[in-house]
Each structure stands twice: as structure tokens, then as C-alpha cells.
Design an enzyme around this catalytic site. Structure first.
Site, PDB file in Angstrom:
ATOM      1  N   ASN A   9      12.522   4.944   2.983  1.00 34.70           N
ATOM      2  CA  ASN A   9      12.359   3.980   4.311  1.00 34.70           C
ATOM      3  C   ASN A   9      13.360   2.947   3.484  1.00 34.70           C
ATOM      4  O   ASN A   9      12.878   2.075   2.716  1.00 34.70           O
ATOM      5  CB  ASN A   9      10.808   3.597   4.517  1.00 34.70           C
ATOM      6  CG  ASN A   9      10.850   2.222   5.106  1.00 34.70           C
ATOM      7  OD1 ASN A   9      11.740   1.996   5.897  1.00 34.70           O
ATOM      8  ND2 ASN A   9       9.829   1.574   5.335  1.00 34.70           N
ATOM      9  N   TRP A  10      14.541   2.857   4.091  1.00 40.14           N
ATOM     10  CA  TRP A  10      15.362   1.770   3.456  1.00 40.14           C
ATOM     11  C   TRP A  10      15.151   0.528   4.024  1.00 40.14           C
ATOM     12  O   TRP A  10      15.715  -0.494   3.607  1.00 40.14           O
ATOM     13  CB  TRP A  10      16.970   2.359   4.129  1.00 40.14           C
ATOM     14  CG  TRP A  10      17.391   3.646   3.552  1.00 40.14           C
ATOM     15  CD1 TRP A  10      16.851   4.200   2.813  1.00 40.14           C
ATOM     16  CD2 TRP A  10      18.705   4.254   3.757  1.00 40.14           C
ATOM     17  NE1 TRP A  10      17.728   5.288   2.314  1.00 40.14           N
ATOM     18  CE2 TRP A  10      18.924   5.463   2.899  1.00 40.14           C
ATOM     19  CE3 TRP A  10      19.632   3.659   4.925  1.00 40.14           C
ATOM     20  CZ2 TRP A  10      20.001   6.165   3.080  1.00 40.14           C
ATOM     21  CZ3 TRP A  10      20.873   4.467   4.740  1.00 40.14           C
ATOM     22  CH2 TRP A  10      21.082   5.668   3.949  1.00 40.14           C
ATOM     23  N   LYS A  11      14.226   0.241   5.035  1.00 41.23           N
ATOM     24  CA  LYS A  11      13.850  -1.206   5.573  1.00 41.23           C
ATOM     25  C   LYS A  11      15.204  -1.757   5.896  1.00 41.23           C
ATOM     26  O   LYS A  11      16.009  -0.968   6.669  1.00 41.23           O
ATOM     27  CB  LYS A  11      13.178  -1.790   4.732  1.00 41.23           C
ATOM     28  CG  LYS A  11      12.029  -1.123   4.109  1.00 41.23           C
ATOM     29  CD  LYS A  11      10.980  -1.814   3.407  1.00 41.23           C
ATOM     30  CE  LYS A  11       9.761  -0.888   2.750  1.00 41.23           C
ATOM     31  NZ  LYS A  11       8.951  -1.744   2.263  1.00 41.23           N
ATOM     32  N   HIS A  96       4.327   0.830  10.473  1.00 39.04           N
ATOM     33  CA  HIS A  96       4.553   0.096   8.999  1.00 39.04           C
ATOM     34  C   HIS A  96       3.779  -1.299   8.664  1.00 39.04           C
ATOM     35  O   HIS A  96       4.116  -2.034   9.999  1.00 39.04           O
ATOM     36  CB  HIS A  96       5.928  -0.043   8.651  1.00 39.04           C
ATOM     37  CG  HIS A  96       6.245   0.063   7.277  1.00 39.04           C
ATOM     38  ND1 HIS A  96       6.211  -1.352   6.480  1.00 39.04           N
ATOM     39  CD2 HIS A  96       6.550   0.602   6.163  1.00 39.04           C
ATOM     40  CE1 HIS A  96       6.420  -1.050   5.248  1.00 39.04           C
ATOM     41  NE2 HIS A  96       6.405  -0.110   4.723  1.00 39.04           N
ATOM     42  N   GLU A  98       4.745  -3.834   7.465  1.00 37.27           N
ATOM     43  CA  GLU A  98       5.740  -5.004   7.939  1.00 37.27           C
ATOM     44  C   GLU A  98       5.926  -4.966   9.385  1.00 37.27           C
ATOM     45  O   GLU A  98       5.898  -6.396   9.790  1.00 37.27           O
ATOM     46  CB  GLU A  98       7.134  -4.566   7.074  1.00 37.27           C
ATOM     47  CG  GLU A  98       6.985  -4.814   5.568  1.00 37.27           C
ATOM     48  CD  GLU A  98       7.953  -4.030   4.640  1.00 37.27           C
ATOM     49  OE1 GLU A  98       8.902  -3.440   5.476  1.00 37.27           O
ATOM     50  OE2 GLU A  98       7.549  -4.138   3.589  1.00 37.27           O
ATOM     51  N   GLU A 168      -0.535   3.545   2.937  1.00 33.31           N
ATOM     52  CA  GLU A 168       0.217   2.672   2.091  1.00 33.31           C
ATOM     53  C   GLU A 168      -0.388   1.476   1.886  1.00 33.31           C
ATOM     54  O   GLU A 168      -0.439   0.468   2.857  1.00 33.31           O
ATOM     55  CB  GLU A 168       1.680   2.318   2.772  1.00 33.31           C
ATOM     56  CG  GLU A 168       2.664   3.465   3.161  1.00 33.31           C
ATOM     57  CD  GLU A 168       4.032   2.825   3.421  1.00 33.31           C
ATOM     58  OE1 GLU A 168       4.793   3.037   2.596  1.00 33.31           O
ATOM     59  OE2 GLU A 168       4.358   2.217   4.332  1.00 33.31           O
ATOM     60  N   GLY A 174       6.198  -2.968  -2.469  1.00 31.89           N
ATOM     61  CA  GLY A 174       7.030  -3.675  -2.922  1.00 31.89           C
ATOM     62  C   GLY A 174       6.563  -4.436  -4.003  1.00 31.89           C
ATOM     63  O   GLY A 174       7.391  -5.586  -4.374  1.00 31.89           O
ATOM     64  N   SER A 214       5.077   1.174  -3.916  1.00 28.66           N
ATOM     65  CA  SER A 214       5.846   1.030  -5.297  1.00 28.66           C
ATOM     66  C   SER A 214       5.794   2.591  -6.101  1.00 28.66           C
ATOM     67  O   SER A 214       5.629   2.712  -7.185  1.00 28.66           O
ATOM     68  CB  SER A 214       4.982   0.178  -6.249  1.00 28.66           C
ATOM     69  OG  SER A 214       5.230  -1.063  -5.766  1.00 28.66           O
ATOM     70  N   GLY A 236      11.672   0.706  -2.084  1.00 34.04           N
ATOM     71  CA  GLY A 236      12.637   0.162  -2.832  1.00 34.04           C
ATOM     72  C   GLY A 236      13.396   1.451  -3.600  1.00 34.04           C
ATOM     73  O   GLY A 236      14.715   1.315  -3.853  1.00 34.04           O
TER      74      GLY A 236
HETATM   75  P1  PGA Z   1       7.942   0.291  -1.786  1.00 36.90           P
HETATM   76  O1  PGA Z   1       7.610   0.516  -0.029  1.00 36.90           O
HETATM   77  O2  PGA Z   1       8.082   1.775  -2.035  1.00 36.90           O
HETATM   78  O3  PGA Z   1       9.098  -0.695  -1.864  1.00 36.90           O
HETATM   79  O4  PGA Z   1       6.748  -0.177  -2.001  1.00 36.90           O
HETATM   80  C1  PGA Z   1       7.159   1.489   0.523  1.00 36.90           C
HETATM   81  C2  PGA Z   1       6.943   1.435   2.052  1.00 36.90           C
HETATM   82  O5  PGA Z   1       6.965   0.213   2.434  1.00 36.90           O
HETATM   83  O6  PGA Z   1       7.271   2.273   2.946  1.00 36.90           O
END
Ligand code: PGA
Length: 252
Positions: A9-11, A96, A98, A168, A174, A214, A236
């Protein structure tokens, strides 16, 4: 047996050319060695049309990180599920944390988005997970159950076959804090039990449940060794080719 998946997931990272270079790097890495899992890149919208050519003939799949709940219309700036599908993308991430936190997306909206995406022929990576305060209050099972019940569990059995669930824990996204393999397994088991209660044993056994938060090359193998952890949704660490490919190779 259910499919194992590692999805990046590049966000909101990578501009056009750096994203294309990363996708090419991942494609080339797996040119001659086929991973045990399916590998998916969930890029920003701007890359999707190009990924069709770049990943042609490759085992790597791709998808988007969000879509609108309506099929089309006067929604300036939005992207529909049909548009995503028309790029050759197979997947879309829905729900997600976010999106839930920064864009106010609630369970009922996410349910609508999921149904629209499925109707347009996309597979959905549906995210759930508790925030730290909820885990500290020990209501994390309740929270995840609500997210799944209200966001997902009114789908038909047929629709459920195109759902991947990603657990998640928000406190691990993150932050560098990872759920322990035991914590991940406990929640994944709980999710599978709820799937079984709603959809029966076959669907529960066949649904892929990913861990996200993470996850990196150094902890992936241990997390993925848990019986109900079927791979990962990687934020990330998906922005670095070698790290991401190593995570995919940690699936056995
Ligand atoms: P992260 O994000 O690996 O940077 O913790 C995971 C995600 O939000 O899908």
C-alpha cells in the site's frame, strides 16, 4: 487452500516516475522466481493505467487504495470503481484506517463502497482494526466485530469470495510497533470464527486474512508463520523494492 497474499500500500507516496521505477523493479525481481504468495501493488491512481503495460505478462497484480461509492456522476475529483477496473486493476483497498480517520469514512459508507467495487468486478481488500485506546480498554474484539458486521457481513456468499480481509491494528500502522505474532493470530482467529458464524466453514477457511502494521522483512516470517495469518498489507516497507520483495519471500 486459501490464497496467501503480500500487498503493498503505497499510500500518498511516489510521483509518477519513481512509482513506475519501483513497479518495474518488483516485476523484474520476480521475473524468474515465482513467490508462493500473490504479490499486489496498490498504487496511487496516477500509476494504474501504466501498470497495465508494465506488469503485462508478470505475476504481479495491482489495485487502488480507495474508490467512490457511486458508479459515476457529478463528484468532482473522485475516482469510480469502474474507472479503476478499466485500467486492468484487480483490487481496491476499502476501509483503511487512514480513510476512516482522516476522511470520516464510516462502516455504512464502507459497505456501500465495497458493494460498488464488487459490482464493477474488483476484489476488495477490506481493512479493520482497533486504535490504541480501544485495545487498552480491551474492547478491540468488539470494535473489529462491529467493523466487520456493519461494513462487510451483509454481503452474499458469492460476494464474500472476492473479499480479502486485512487486520491492521491502528497503533501499529507506521509506528514501528508491530502486533506480536500471538496478538495477530488471536485476532485473525477471531475474525475467522466470525466468518464461520456468518458464512459457514468453507468460506471461513477460504478467506485470506492479512496482517498490516509495521510489517517488515525482519518480522514478516514470524508473523506469517501463524496459522491464520495469510500474508500482509505493507505500507512503509512496500516503498523499498528489496524490503518488499523480501517480505513476499517470507511467505511459505
Ligand atoms: P505500515 O502501514 O506498514 O507503514 O505500518 C500498513 C498499512 O497502513 O497498510
Amino acid at each position: 487452500m486459501r490464497k496467501k497474499i503480500v500487498a503493498g500500500n503505497w499510500k500518498m507516496n511516489m510521483d509518477y516516475s519513481t512509482g513506475i521505477a519501483l513497479a518495474e523493479g518488483i516485476r523484474d525481481y520476480f521475473k524468474n522466481k515465482v513467490p508462493v504468495c500473490e504479490v499486489i501493488i496498490c498504487s496511487p491512481f496516477i500509476h494504474l493505467a501504466s501498470l497495465q503495460n508494465i506488469l503485462k505478462g508478470s505475476i504481479i497484480k495491482y489495485g487502488a487504495q480507495n474508490c467512490h461509492q457511486e458508479e459515476s456522476g457529478a463528484y468532482t475529483g473522485e475516482i469510480s470503481a469502474g474507472m479503476i477496473k478499466s485500467t486492468g486493476a484487480e483490487y481496491v483497498i476499502i476501509g483503511h484506517s487512514e480513510r476512516r480517520t482522516y476522511f470520516g469514512e464510516d462502516d455504512s459508507l464502507l459497505n456501500r463502497k465495497t458493494k460498488t467495487a464488487l459490482a464493477r468486478g474488483l476484489k476488495v481488500i477490506f481493512c479493520c482494526g482497533e486504535v490504541l485506546a480501544e485495545r487498552e480498554k480491551e474492547i478491540h474484539f468488539e470494535v473489529v466485530k462491529r467493523q466487520l458486521t456493519d461494513g462487510l457481513f451483509n454481503l452474499t456468499e458469492e460476494q464474500m469470495k472476492n473479499i480479502v480481509i486485512a487486520y491492521e491494528p491502528v497503533w501499529a500502522i507506521g509506528t514501528g510497533l508491530t502486533a506480536s505474532p500471538a496478538q495477530a493470530q488471536e485476532m485473525h482467529r477471531f475474525i475467522r470464527e466470525n466468518l464461520e458464524a456468518g458464512y459457514g466453514r468453507k468460506i471461513a477457511e477460504e478467506t485470506t486474512i492479512l496482517y498490516g502494521g509495521s510489517c517488515k522483512a525482519s518480522n514478516a516470517a514470524e508473523l506469517f508463520s501463524m496459522p491464520d495469518v495469510d500474508g500482509g498489507l505493507i505500507g512503509g516497507a512496500s516503498l523499498k523494492k528489496d524490503e518488499f520483495c523480501a517480505i513476499a519471500e517470507a511467505v511459505h
